[in-house]
Design a protein around this motif. Structure first.
Motif, short mmCIF file in Angstrom:
data_model
loop_
_atom_site.label_atom_id
_atom_site.label_comp_id
_atom_site.label_asym_id
_atom_site.label_seq_id
_atom_site.Cartn_x
_atom_site.Cartn_y
_atom_site.Cartn_z
N HIS A 49 49.21 38.90 57.66
CA HIS A 49 49.67 38.83 56.26
C HIS A 49 50.85 39.76 56.04
O HIS A 49 51.17 40.63 56.84
N THR A 258 52.68 30.40 55.39
CA THR A 258 52.56 29.82 54.05
C THR A 258 53.90 29.79 53.36
O THR A 258 54.78 30.62 53.64
N THR A 263 48.60 30.20 49.45
CA THR A 263 47.25 30.38 49.98
C THR A 263 46.26 30.49 48.83
O THR A 263 46.57 31.12 47.81
N ALA A 269 41.65 29.27 54.77
CA ALA A 269 42.84 29.77 55.46
C ALA A 269 42.51 30.19 56.88
O ALA A 269 43.27 29.94 57.82
N GLU A 277 50.19 34.74 56.16
CA GLU A 277 50.16 34.57 54.71
C GLU A 277 51.24 35.41 54.04
O GLU A 277 51.30 36.62 54.21
N THR A 280 51.42 36.02 48.38
CA THR A 280 50.29 35.91 47.46
C THR A 280 50.41 37.00 46.40
O THR A 280 50.51 38.17 46.73
N TYR A 296 45.31 40.37 50.11
CA TYR A 296 45.64 38.97 50.36
C TYR A 296 44.41 38.27 50.97
O TYR A 296 43.50 38.91 51.48
#
Length: 728
Positions: A49, A258, A263, A269, A277, A280, A296
């Motif tokens: 992330h 993403t 997401t 996920a 990711e 977010t 996240y």
């Protein structure tokens, strides 16, 4: 300490082996195995992330670097702040603004696509980017889609043939291309939640081929998931689209990223294929823990499920393996180049793409080219003659080193002419993509433009759309098919005082043209980037013979477009669901099969020269599965100017067991010819590409029977028809 020493030693040995060209895929995978073994669970999750708007964290103790990415696909975006969407305020982050991808598609030139990709990749590498977020290959389904200008048109074959060299050009620099938006992100309106329902045939025949080519032929290293849902699941964690098709059927070994904020669920996920990711929440660490990066979906919530055993650790290991594999291709590859900053060579590539992509749509009595040696008065009218088209548009906004406006380009090329300019209309200033009301008086602008037009020998109306909200812009769609800001009315008034008027259209979309019979000429000039004005002047002066071809159809009226012919459930949907009722009949497939004449058809584009297809033949009359159809033809430049023509080969299944389009593009070749010159051209079609997707078998079906090979210069200008038989 022993493990750290082993890891460091292996990294050194790996670097040394690479320098001597001894590293292969198996070696890299072994190296990845060693690194995964050294990583803690927390470190693995952290790699999945974001840590900022455009980066993910590395693992400093093991020498694993961060991954840095930038928006594309028309240039490397200016630096963005760590936690906000504000510009970072750098002074050395200007780029070359390359033409929009609609223009690249209009070139019908894969070699030029490679040059485009290589040049933009060099700038991304120089800016120390590991992933360039582009190109886009979503299909042009409706002319209202605000993001069509970022894509490669309505035909999956054309998009496939142009996306592959772009990817190879970018990745030659050790920068990952990230093809987007996977998939069916064919409108911006309600993009964050609309659920798309469509047939398997439409999915496999129309909307997936360019992505498939990017993976299997382009060997792309990253894919970006789309915002929307497909059959009830969000695209970025969609079991069918990601696990079965992308990573299963196509064996994609790269990273699924993403789109920013796309997401929606930790478990989906984790299990349905998302690797990285981004975005977010929109304020990073700056306001509340709710949006902090550690919260996240693939951050602390993912870690908790791993620790509890609800999700097996091999799930995160697969994500980390893909991320490390991308790193060994990019920022952990010591042999990659240093890249190049914005330079004259890149501007020349941008200009070449722009001039080859400009499409001459109408040219009564040879209005163009205009001789620069003639002393005359040229009125250049329209806000788009001076408005910047590199800023705005959403994530594809650019901070370019320079941008030559159409007015400036015309002034510099036509030095013997008296150039007068009137704004004519005003759209209002753009702030973060939104258009504010103009403080200029519309009536005064119109009167001034009419006065200027009346005293000119010729009028060049430079209009169209712009890259603001509800125009060609990310975030929402156009609200009308007609030209905005009173341009239709203004143009009609200008034509009353000066019939010697041509329209230079700047847009990434088709528009309604009620005035088309009145203007002497029409040029589709797209968004051409840094060298826009020079490229336009090159073409209208005759320095460059136009050779661009439309990558999508221009309907006469909006209802003639397939997506709009079935009512709101087809576009834009009911707010929750949307049904692609036109099925496989997208663009020219719809117009030709339903016999609805377009204003301008797919593949159409005029030249200052003329060409004749002299002959065409196949190497034999009957083919079997696995063979290649070879078509040879001769084309002659019968005009007085050097120029290029695109020979397009369409296929018609004479008697199929299912509905098939009247014709589908299966090959093309752009040929450059001197006046009077004849060239022989060979085009090939693998027989297997004549198959349709059989949803009763969930596989491709090549039926025996007769097929017509239709050669021409557009989807409606068919010059030669050959017939072959296919026997299984």
């Amino acid at each position: 300490m022993k493990r750290l020493f082993l890891t460091t030693l292996l990294l050194v040995l790996f670097a040394g082996m690479q320098l001597f060209g001894q590293v292969n895929t198996k070696t890299i995978e072994k190296k990845i195995d060693v690194l995964i073994e050294q990583l803690t669970l927390e470190e693995k999750v952290a790699m999945c992330h974001a840590q900022s708007k455009f980066s993910t964290p590395g693992v400093p103790r093991l020498g694993i670097p961060e991954i840095w990415m930038s928006d594309g696909p028309h240039g490397v975006r200016a630096e963005i702040a760590w936690d906000t969407w504000d510009h970072a305020g750098w002074t050395n982050d200007s780029c070359t603004a390359f033409p929009a991808l609609t223009c690249l598609a209009a070139t019908f030139n894969p070699n030029l696509s490679f040059k485009y990709g290589k040049a933009i990749g060099e700038e991304a590498r120089y800016r120390k980017k590991d992933i360039l977020l582009g190109p886009g290959v979503n299909i042009y389904r409706t002319p209202l889609n605000g993001r069509n200008f970022e894509y490669m048109g309505e035909d999956p074959y054309l998009a496939s043939k142009l996306v592959v060299p772009y990817i190879k050009g970018v990745q030659e620099n050790g920068v990952a291309a990230c093809v987007k938006h996977y998939a069916l992100n064919n409108q911006e309106h309600w993009r964050n939640h609309i659920n798309v329902e469509l047939s398997d045939r439409a999915l496999y025949e129309i909307y997936l081929p360019a992505f498939k080519a990017a993976v299997l032929e382009g060997e792309v290293w990253a894919i970006m998931g789309a915002y929307n849902k497909i059959r009830g699941q969000f695209c970025c964690h969609n079991e069918l689209m990601v696990n079965k098709i992308l990573k299963g059927d196509w064996a994609f070994d790269g990273v699924l990223v993403t789109d920013w904020g796309a997401t929606h669920d930790t478990k989906e996920a984790a299990l349905y294929g998302l690797d990285m990711e981004m975005g977010t929440g929109t304020d990073g660490l700056t306001s509340s823990s709710k949006n902090a990066y550690d919260n996240y979906y693939l951050a602390n919530p993912f870690l908790e499920l791993l620790k509890s055993g609800e999700i097996d650790e091999f799930v995160v290991d697969d994500k980390v393996r893909r991320i490390l594999r991308l790193m060994f291709r990019t920022n952990m590859d010591p042999t990659r180049t240093f890249g190049k900053m914005t330079n004259q060579q890149h501007f020349e590539v941008a200009r070449e793409v722009a001039t080859e992509g400009i499409v001459l749509l109408k040219n009564d009595k040879g209005f163009f080219p205009i001789d620069p040696a003639i002393k005359q008065t040229i009125a250049v009218i329209g806000e788009n003659a001076t408005r910047s088209m590199t800023i705005g548009g959403g994530s594809s906004e650019l901070k370019t080193k320079h941008e030559i406006s159409p007015l400036e380009g015309i002034q510099k090329r036509f030095k013997n002419a008296r150039i007068i300019h009137a704004m004519g209309y005003a759209s209002g200033p753009s702030v973060y993509g939104w258009v504010l009301p103009t403080n200029l008086n519309a009536d005064s602008l119109k009167r001034a433009a009419i006065e200027v037009a009346a005293e000119a020998d010729i009028v060049l109306f430079v209009g169209g759309l712009n890259k603001s909200h509800h125009q060609d812009c990310e975030g929402d769609d156009r609200t009308q098919f007609a030209l905005p800001f009173g341009q239709d009315d203004l143009l009609n008034e200008i034509l009353k005082v000066n019939k010697n008027t041509a329209f230079i259209m700047l847009s990434g979309n088709a528009v309604e043209m009620p005035w088309i019979s009145k203007v002497k000429a029409l040029v589709q000039a797209w968004y051409l980037g840094s060298e826009a004005g020079h490229a336009i002047a090159d073409v209208i002066s005759g320095d460059v013979n136009p050779s661009g071809k439309l990558p999508f159809s221009f309907p006469v009226k909006l209802e003639d477009n397939a997506a709009h012919s079935f009512g709101e459930i087809s576009y834009p949907g009911d707010g929750i669901n949307q049904e692609y009722k036109e099925d496989i009949l997208v663009g020219y497939r719809w117009h030709d099969t339903k016999k609805i004449k377009p204003l301008f058809e797919f593949g159409y584009g005029l030249s200052y020269s003329t060409f004749k297809l002299l002959s065409a033949k196949t190497d034999k009359s009957t083919y079997k599965k696995g063979e290649v159809i070879k078509v040879s033809c001769e084309i002659k430049n019968t005009g007085k100017s050097k120029g290029s023509e695109v020979i397009q080969m369409y296929v018609n299944d004479v008697e199929a067991s299912v509905l098939r389009p009247l014709k589908e593009l299966k090959a093309f070749n752009k040929v450059n010819l001197n006046p009077g010159e004849t060239k022989s051209v060979i085009m090939e079609i693998p027989v297997d590409e004549l198959a349709f997707f059989d949803d009763s078998k969930m596989n491709w079906n090549l039926e025996s029977g007769q097929f017509k090979l239709m050669l021409g210069t557009s989807s409606r200008e068919i010059k030669k028809v050959l017939q072959i038989a296919v026997k299984n």
